[in-house]
Write a protein that holds these residues in place. Structure first.
Motif, PDB file in Angstrom:
ATOM      1  N   PRO A   1      14.781   5.073   2.903  1.00 37.92           N
ATOM      2  CA  PRO A   1      13.294   5.067   2.807  1.00 37.92           C
ATOM      3  C   PRO A   1      12.901   4.449   1.336  1.00 37.92           C
ATOM      4  O   PRO A   1      13.603   4.777   0.354  1.00 37.92           O
ATOM      5  N   LEU A   2      11.914   3.622   1.637  1.00 41.44           N
ATOM      6  CA  LEU A   2      11.293   3.091   0.356  1.00 41.44           C
ATOM      7  C   LEU A   2      10.008   3.713  -0.078  1.00 41.44           C
ATOM      8  O   LEU A   2       9.770   3.617  -1.462  1.00 41.44           O
ATOM      9  N   GLY A   3       9.288   3.985   0.818  1.00 42.87           N
ATOM     10  CA  GLY A   3       7.768   4.456   0.573  1.00 42.87           C
ATOM     11  C   GLY A   3       7.132   5.077   1.671  1.00 42.87           C
ATOM     12  O   GLY A   3       7.670   5.058   3.140  1.00 42.87           O
ATOM     13  N   ILE A   4       6.174   5.471   1.511  1.00 41.60           N
ATOM     14  CA  ILE A   4       5.434   6.021   2.624  1.00 41.60           C
ATOM     15  C   ILE A   4       3.800   5.624   2.795  1.00 41.60           C
ATOM     16  O   ILE A   4       3.298   5.333   1.727  1.00 41.60           O
TER      17      ILE A   4
ATOM     18  N   VAL B   1       0.813  -1.211  -0.099  1.00 35.87           N
ATOM     19  CA  VAL B   1      -0.110  -0.085   0.117  1.00 35.87           C
ATOM     20  C   VAL B   1       0.818   1.458   0.176  1.00 35.87           C
ATOM     21  O   VAL B   1       0.255   2.199  -0.355  1.00 35.87           O
ATOM     22  N   MET B   2       2.202   1.250   0.386  1.00 37.75           N
ATOM     23  CA  MET B   2       2.988   2.244   0.628  1.00 37.75           C
ATOM     24  C   MET B   2       2.956   3.023  -0.962  1.00 37.75           C
ATOM     25  O   MET B   2       2.840   2.609  -2.119  1.00 37.75           O
ATOM     26  N   ARG B   3       3.404   4.259  -1.023  1.00 36.19           N
ATOM     27  CA  ARG B   3       3.561   5.082  -2.124  1.00 36.19           C
ATOM     28  C   ARG B   3       5.181   5.583  -2.199  1.00 36.19           C
ATOM     29  O   ARG B   3       5.598   5.810  -1.258  1.00 36.19           O
ATOM     30  N   PRO B   4       5.704   5.496  -3.290  1.00 38.10           N
ATOM     31  CA  PRO B   4       7.017   5.683  -3.633  1.00 38.10           C
ATOM     32  C   PRO B   4       6.804   7.446  -3.462  1.00 38.10           C
ATOM     33  O   PRO B   4       6.107   8.215  -3.753  1.00 38.10           O
ATOM     34  N   PHE B   5       8.150   7.975  -3.252  1.00 38.32           N
ATOM     35  CA  PHE B   5       8.355   9.427  -2.966  1.00 38.32           C
ATOM     36  C   PHE B   5       8.560  10.256  -4.180  1.00 38.32           C
ATOM     37  O   PHE B   5       9.302   9.785  -5.081  1.00 38.32           O
ATOM     38  N   GLU B   6       7.852  11.252  -4.245  1.00 36.09           N
ATOM     39  CA  GLU B   6       7.924  12.082  -5.327  1.00 36.09           C
ATOM     40  C   GLU B   6       9.375  13.020  -5.210  1.00 36.09           C
ATOM     41  O   GLU B   6       9.848  13.380  -5.835  1.00 36.09           O
TER      42      GLU B   6
END
Length: 529
Positions: free
Chosen positions: A277-280, A62-67
């Protein structure tokens, strides 16, 4: 997992990947491979599919990658511009090794403008190199040491020079001055470390000489004094205003285990073992998350499938058993075709698509088919299975019967295994109409030597039956040469005797001609129970 499920998963994943480029298909197994499967994998030169412990939603699902990401030493102004460009309200901050060290939010940026004091801005608790100011204001570095650390206050000098004597201007300070020679000179005499001349005004040589004498930095800014002063305050490194120690999670953690952390902190950062960090995961990601998508091969019983399958999106079922207890939320493509092996269905789909499996995949599919049909001698074997074997024989240039017998002989020796391992090697659960659960394991042997361990095996069956609360736990000892099965049973023998119409002897039933669990044993036991 048995050999048919492993071989079919490998084969169908290969075919799907070649036909459908909108998704990635990966074969997965739900347990350790048995010796027969291990033999086939080695013979084929293939890797065992990845182990899938569950299908519950994980952080990585469910994580979102970082912009945007930020380095802790980058100026706040630089990071803020990237945030505005990408329209994000928070970014992870990493250190020099790429490990997560903090988070910069819009709230942190707002604090830079709304401060509790009316005094001069200070860099005492957030020092920065002088060259960073030049980068932020887009000016020209005229003289001095770019690495000089600024730890004093920020002054915008817009008063008469005589008033400067009453201000605590000194070493380490930054003075922003317009085209006023007297103010520039006096600021340097008072000991400022950085003099910023605004409006792109010409800086006279005498000012530069004085700055060099004092060891000060001089920067020319193309901006007015107000904007220059404001941007200078944003030249501090991001670490100075970020929120430290943000909440983190392992990408493999269950979403249900991090929900409280997300709700409490607005977001949780997924990091790798090195802390990068991989995602949020934010609160919005917890609302109707996309389910994990799975394709089931060689089974349709929930009890035989992976934990959490009821929470997944099942997109297809390819099986040669009866229609099981798996439920889907939406209509899906489901095939329940009465052939001897799911591998047969996979090969047929290769041929219908005009494709040919890779050699290693073809070897696995042949081994899977021969395993499930006991080298084409099982009553489940159909002419379609025979046709597929003939096709794979020609494709691989080998004799299928010799290949199959070699496989069974290599994997039938269980003398080195303890009884608990034997009864659990190839075990499948089934739910009865009354809601009870039974389990049927099968071991294919060459000869009947294993019967010398009958009492040991029955004890292991009973122990496992009680532990798992099965109504019946049966073990098929199938001799592929004699084409017969001895059925060892833990539990109530009455329905077992009724199912096969024979009497048992010491919890063992002799079943000549019986070789198929799917067609000859499971249906009868389920009907009797």
């Amino acid at each position: 997992p048995d050999l048919d499920s492993i071989g079919s998963a490998i084969g169908y994943a290969e075919l799907k990947n070649r036909l459908d480029h909108t998704a990635e298909y990966r074969p997965a197994r739900l347990g350790d491979v048995n010796p027969q499967t291990a033999w086939a994998l080695e013979r084929a030169g293939a890797e065992a599919p990845e182990f899938l412990p569950h299908l519950h939603l994980r952080v990585c699902d469910v994580m979102r990658p970082f912009e945007v990401t930020a380095n802790s030493e980058e100026p706040v102004r630089t990071v803020g511009l990237r945030m505005a460009e990408k329209e994000v309200d928070l970014v992870p901050v990493v250190d020099g090794d790429g490990a997560l060290t903090g988070v910069l939010t819009e709230r942190d940026l707002a604090r830079q403008y709304i401060r509790d004091t009316r005094g001069a801005s200070t860099f005492e608790d957030r020092p920065l190199p002088a060259g960073q100011i030049d980068d932020v204001v887009g000016g020209e570095f005229l003289c001095g040491d770019e690495d000089l650390q600024i730890t004093g206050r920020l002054w915008v000098l817009a008063v008469e020079v005589s008033y400067l004597e009453d201000l605590p201007i000194g070493e380490g300070d930054v003075a922003v001055v317009g085209d006023r020679l007297d103010a520039q000179r006096r600021a340097l005499e008072l000991g400022v470390s950085v003099l910023i001349v605004t409006h792109g005004a010409l800086v006279r040589d005498e000012i530069l000489d004085l700055a060099r004498e004092k060891g000060a930095v001089v920067i020319s800014s193309p901006l007015d004094s107000y904007v220059t002063g404001r941007l200078t305050g944003l030249a501090v490194p991001t670490r100075a205003i970020m929120s430290a120690d943000p909440p983190v999670a392992d990408p493999e953690e269950l979403v249900s285990d991090v929900t409280d952390r997300v709700v409490e902190n607005r977001a949780v950062f997924a990091v790798d073992p090195e802390g990068a960090p991989l995602g949020i995961v934010t609160r919005s990601h917890l609302v109707s998350p996309e389910r994990r998508r799975v394709l089931l091969v060689d089974h349709a019983e929930q009890a035989q499938s992976v934990p959490g399958v009821e929470q997944a999106e099942i997109v297809e079922i390819l099986d040669h058993h009866h229609i099981g207890s798996i439920e889907t939320r939406i209509p899906v493509q489901a095939t329940f075709d009465p052939v001897g092996s799911t591998a047969t269905l996979v090969v047929e789909r290769f041929r219908n698509a005009g494709r040919e499996p890779q050699k290693s995949t073809a070897t696995m599919l042949l081994a899977a088919l021969l395993s499930d049909t006991v080298v084409l001698s099982s009553p489940t074997c159909t002419p379609r299975d025979v046709a597929v074997v003939e096709y794979l024989e020609e494709l691989l240039g080998l004799d299928a019967r010799e290949f199959g017998m070699e496989m069974f002989e290599a994997s039938s020796d269980v003398s080195a295994l303890d009884a608990a391992e034997i009864v659990a090697r190839d075990a499948k659960e089934y739910e009865t109409s009354s809601g009870a659960t039974i389990c049927i394991a099968q071991v294919e042997t060459v000869g009947t030597q294993i019967l010398s361990r009958k009492e040991e095996l029955l004890a292991a069956l009973e122990e496992r039956r009680e532990d798992r609360e099965y109504a019946v736990y049966a073990l098929m000892l199938t001799d592929i040469v004699a084409k017969a099965t001895e059925l060892l049973v833990a539990g109530n023998m009455n329905p077992v005797e009724r199912a096969f119409g024979v009497d048992s002897t010491d919890h063992m039933v002799d079943l000549p001609g019986v070789m198929s669990r799917k067609k000859q044993v499971a249906p009868k036991l389920l009907a009797a129970l």
